[in-house]
Scaffold this active site. Structure first.
Site, PDB file in Angstrom:
ATOM      1  N   GLY A  16       0.816  -1.215   0.000  1.00 17.73           N
ATOM      2  CA  GLY A  16       0.000   0.000   0.000  1.00 17.73           C
ATOM      3  C   GLY A  16       0.843   1.256   0.000  1.00 17.73           C
ATOM      4  O   GLY A  16       0.480   2.263   0.601  1.00 17.73           O
ATOM      5  N   LEU A  19      -1.206   4.120  -1.545  1.00 19.06           N
ATOM      6  CA  LEU A  19      -2.191   4.698  -0.633  1.00 19.06           C
ATOM      7  C   LEU A  19      -1.522   5.517   0.455  1.00 19.06           C
ATOM      8  O   LEU A  19      -2.020   6.580   0.840  1.00 19.06           O
ATOM      9  CB  LEU A  19      -3.007   3.577   0.021  1.00 19.06           C
ATOM     10  N   GLU A 140       7.062   8.420  -5.179  1.00 17.84           N
ATOM     11  CA  GLU A 140       6.939   7.027  -4.729  1.00 17.84           C
ATOM     12  C   GLU A 140       7.732   6.140  -5.682  1.00 17.84           C
ATOM     13  O   GLU A 140       7.616   6.284  -6.904  1.00 17.84           O
ATOM     14  CB  GLU A 140       5.450   6.629  -4.753  1.00 17.84           C
ATOM     15  N   GLU A 149      16.039  -4.213 -10.869  1.00 19.79           N
ATOM     16  CA  GLU A 149      15.678  -3.100 -11.766  1.00 19.79           C
ATOM     17  C   GLU A 149      15.436  -1.791 -11.020  1.00 19.79           C
ATOM     18  O   GLU A 149      15.401  -0.720 -11.631  1.00 19.79           O
ATOM     19  CB  GLU A 149      14.467  -3.482 -12.620  1.00 19.79           C
ATOM     20  N   LYS A 187       7.249 -10.226  14.072  1.00 21.15           N
ATOM     21  CA  LYS A 187       8.673 -10.380  13.757  1.00 21.15           C
ATOM     22  C   LYS A 187       9.215  -9.140  13.060  1.00 21.15           C
ATOM     23  O   LYS A 187       8.722  -8.739  12.007  1.00 21.15           O
ATOM     24  CB  LYS A 187       8.856 -11.610  12.850  1.00 21.15           C
ATOM     25  N   LYS A 223      12.772  -1.697  19.414  1.00 24.62           N
ATOM     26  CA  LYS A 223      13.694  -2.594  18.716  1.00 24.62           C
ATOM     27  C   LYS A 223      13.927  -2.131  17.271  1.00 24.62           C
ATOM     28  O   LYS A 223      15.066  -2.039  16.803  1.00 24.62           O
ATOM     29  CB  LYS A 223      13.066  -3.985  18.711  1.00 24.62           C
ATOM     30  N   CYS A 381     -17.183   2.990 -22.288  1.00 26.07           N
ATOM     31  CA  CYS A 381     -16.254   2.677 -23.375  1.00 26.07           C
ATOM     32  C   CYS A 381     -16.682   1.399 -24.095  1.00 26.07           C
ATOM     33  O   CYS A 381     -17.670   1.402 -24.808  1.00 26.07           O
ATOM     34  CB  CYS A 381     -14.823   2.629 -22.853  1.00 26.07           C
ATOM     35  N   HIS A 507     -14.294   7.646 -20.077  1.00 28.18           N
ATOM     36  CA  HIS A 507     -14.114   6.971 -18.784  1.00 28.18           C
ATOM     37  C   HIS A 507     -14.381   7.936 -17.626  1.00 28.18           C
ATOM     38  O   HIS A 507     -13.444   8.520 -17.077  1.00 28.18           O
ATOM     39  CB  HIS A 507     -12.685   6.428 -18.672  1.00 28.18           C
ATOM     40  N   GLU A 509     -15.004   7.298 -14.662  1.00 27.63           N
ATOM     41  CA  GLU A 509     -14.495   6.807 -13.367  1.00 27.63           C
ATOM     42  C   GLU A 509     -13.179   7.466 -12.959  1.00 27.63           C
ATOM     43  O   GLU A 509     -12.864   7.531 -11.772  1.00 27.63           O
ATOM     44  CB  GLU A 509     -14.345   5.279 -13.397  1.00 27.63           C
TER      45      GLU A 509
HETATM   46  N1  GLN Z   1     -11.683  -1.825 -27.302  1.00 26.04           N
HETATM   47  C1  GLN Z   1     -12.481  -0.657 -27.455  1.00 26.04           C
HETATM   48  C2  GLN Z   1     -11.809   0.398 -28.306  1.00 26.04           C
HETATM   49  O1  GLN Z   1     -10.630   0.372 -28.483  1.00 26.04           O
HETATM   50  C3  GLN Z   1     -12.867  -0.076 -26.107  1.00 26.04           C
HETATM   51  C4  GLN Z   1     -11.719   0.455 -25.338  1.00 26.04           C
HETATM   52  C5  GLN Z   1     -12.025   0.658 -23.881  1.00 26.04           C
HETATM   53  O2  GLN Z   1     -13.034   0.171 -23.374  1.00 26.04           O
HETATM   54  N2  GLN Z   1     -11.170   1.376 -23.177  1.00 26.04           N
HETATM   55  O3  GLN Z   1     -12.454   1.300 -28.768  1.00 26.04           O
END
Ligand code: GLN
Length: 540
Positions: A16, A19, A140, A149, A187, A223, A381, A507, A509
């Protein structure tokens, strides 16, 4: 001048660090400081964009189109640090730059070496975030101390105090103190070894953040302090947080981490202002309602493949005082099993993004179920593309409608390659990426959610809705609710007559935060709650 915090990890991965780094960023911001966040990843891919989600979890996309590590999602959810291509560097990206310079002759005949050329390049990457108006840059380092690496990165951060002054650098090392059942004890030896390895490289950590499932106790703290050469108050216990990741900052405040950092770096900080964060946590802990959202995807068993989606659902739940339970369904199961068995009783269906053929038919089944049973639906998407294919097949009667991603010579290519993609063959960073403006129809559900018709959202795709079919779709009730400003690209579709059916090419999100849930997720969870209450016979 900016000060630097370096966060490294030892003993095991998945402790984490992301986070913890994000939490440190939040706490410093809440003490009135300006923070920048950055992740260094020692793998050789130039960015995670070409990696399978099974390898690496979600690829997090920034406004500028950078495809980055999912820890950057935590940075954005916890802090206000603006992120850009300078926020994520990999070994591949560093070497690519050095090798390009070498080919251009920029090293003037010198032998190009890991030290100093690669380490200089890494230090330049770190310094790219430092500025007069930035108090602290938090860097980070991915992986664990001891990884082959990771060595050039550790060497680079070892050198940083020589460049900017030891008093302006703080090394925070995250470790694990495991509980051994057989011995009945915690530990500390792995932590000692891990710090020993860091010290061999020349880095003496200033603060140890110790992950543990049981309280360390004064004896273990003493410790660790003695053997690792740190002050006792700099041994910060970080207990596992089983309830929510948003509890991590509070736990660190209880252990005095924010003040310790302020003291050690000599920062001019204000008092900690965490009230809104604490209120948000209170809401999260005491929901009045619950909804179940089916997430139908291809990488369901990977905990982090849809990270931002799960987080965005949680944020939206907070806004409705609702606990959002996700029912994670492997799309391929819907190819074989009756959708009714898997989806009956859910309050909302979400089909996330993805690539490739596997699971497509199952996702299409999920869309069909949501459409026909009038269950709130959010498609993202690839999820939007599946919604379009489903509508074409089952409403427009175009039986073999498909995306050319899956069947290149399909008779009805309702989803097809973006014009700009037609001559693209390279795979890295070549999709339609990053923030793009979109105009929503005034009467759309999406516009009602956003409270505006002008939006900007992040994209990551190659395929799009085929405009040749637009009229046919609209006549039958699937509306282009949002398009690019010139009207050429369909960015959002909605179903008229359905209680809540929104599918977007972008997207959303990636832009949701616990303190500012994304409007579409908020609308979706609100609709799911409405659906649930209505089904339960509660008047709404
Ligand atoms: N595979 C689809 C495209 O390239 C959707 C891509 C996605 O969902 N990020 O358009």
């Amino acid at each position: 001048m900016s000060k630097h915090i370096f966060v490294t990890g030892g003993v095991v991965s998945s402790l984490g660090k992301g986070l913890t780094s994000a939490s440190i960023g939040l706490l410093l911001e809440r003490r009135g400081l300006t923070v920048r966040m950055q992740k260094l990843d020692p793998y050789i891919n130039v960015d995670p964009g070409t990696m399978n989600p099974y390898e690496h979890g979600e690829v997090y996309v920034l406004d500028d189109g950078s495809e980055t590590d999912l820890d950057l999602g935590h940075y954005e959810r916890f802090t206000n640090s603006p992120l850009s291509k300078h926020s994520n560097y990999t070994t591949g990206k560093i070497y690519l730059s050095v090798i390009s310079k070498e080919r251009e002759g920029q090293y003037l005949g010198k032998t190009v070496q890991v030290v100093p050329h690669i380490t200089d390049e890494i230090k330049a990457a770190i310094r790219s975030l430092a500025a007069d108006d930035v108090d602290v840059v938090i860097t980070e380092l991915g992986g664990t101390v001891g990884d082959i690496e990771g060595l050039p990165f550790l060497e680079a951060i070892r050198q940083m105090p020589m460049d900017v002054g030891r008093e302006n650098c703080l090394f925070i090392h995250l470790t694990l103190v495991p509980y051994l059942k057989a011995a009945g004890a915690l530990k500390t030896k792995p932590t000692q070894h891990s710090v020993g390895q860091l010290r061999q490289i020349g880095i003496q950590p200033d603060i140890l953040v110790v992950r543990t499932e049981r309280p360390l106790g004064a004896e273990n703290i003493a410790k660790i302090a003695l053997f690792c050469n740190v002050e006792r108050r700099a041994v910060i216990e970080e207990m596992d947080k089983s309830f929510s990741i948003y509890e991590v900052p509070e736990g660190l405040v209880e252990r005095g981490l924010d003040q310790l950092i302020v003291d050690k770096l000599g920062l001019r900080a204000g008092p900690l202002m965490l009230d809104d964060w604490r209120n948000m946590l209170r809401e999260l802990r005491n929901p009045q309602h619950e909804v179940t959202i089916a997430v139908v995807g291809k990488y369901i068993e990977h905990r982090d493949a849809y990270k931002s989606i799960y987080e965005a659902l949680t944020h939206a739940g907070i806004a409705h005082s609702t606990r959002v339970v996700t029912k994670r369904i492997e799309a391929e199961r819907l190819d074989r099993e009756d959708p009714e068995l898997l989806l009956k009783g859910v309050d909302g269906v979400l089909v996330p993004g993805g690539f490739g053929m596997r699971g497509i038919e199952g996702k299409i089944q999920a869309v069909r179920y949501a459409r026909e049973c009038e269950i709130p639906f959010l498609g993202i998407c690839l999820g939007m593309q599946c919604a379009v294919i489903e509508f074409a097949r089952n409403v427009l009667g175009l039986a073999d409608a498909n995306s050319t991603e899956f069947v290149s010579d399909t008779e009805h290519p309702v989803i097809c390659l973006l014009e700009e993609q037609k001559n693209v063959t390279a795979k890295g960073a070549t999709m339609r990426l990053g923030a793009q403006p979109c105009v929503l129809r005034e009467d759309s559900t999406a516009a009602a959610c956003y409270g505006t018709t002008q939006i900007s959202e992040r994209h990551r795709h190659r395929y799009e809705f085929n405009n040749e079919y637009r009229q046919l779709f609209e006549q039958a009730g699937m509306i282009a609710a949002g398009t690019s400003p010139d009207g050429s690209l369909v960015e959002c579709v909605e179903l008229s007559g359905h209680p809540w059916f929104v599918a977007v090419q972008f997207h959303p999100e990636f832009k949701s935060k616990p303190l500012s849930p994304h409007p579409l997720f908020k609308g979706f969870v609100g609709a799911a709650l409405h659906h649930r209450l209505q089904r339960a016979g509660v008047s709404v």
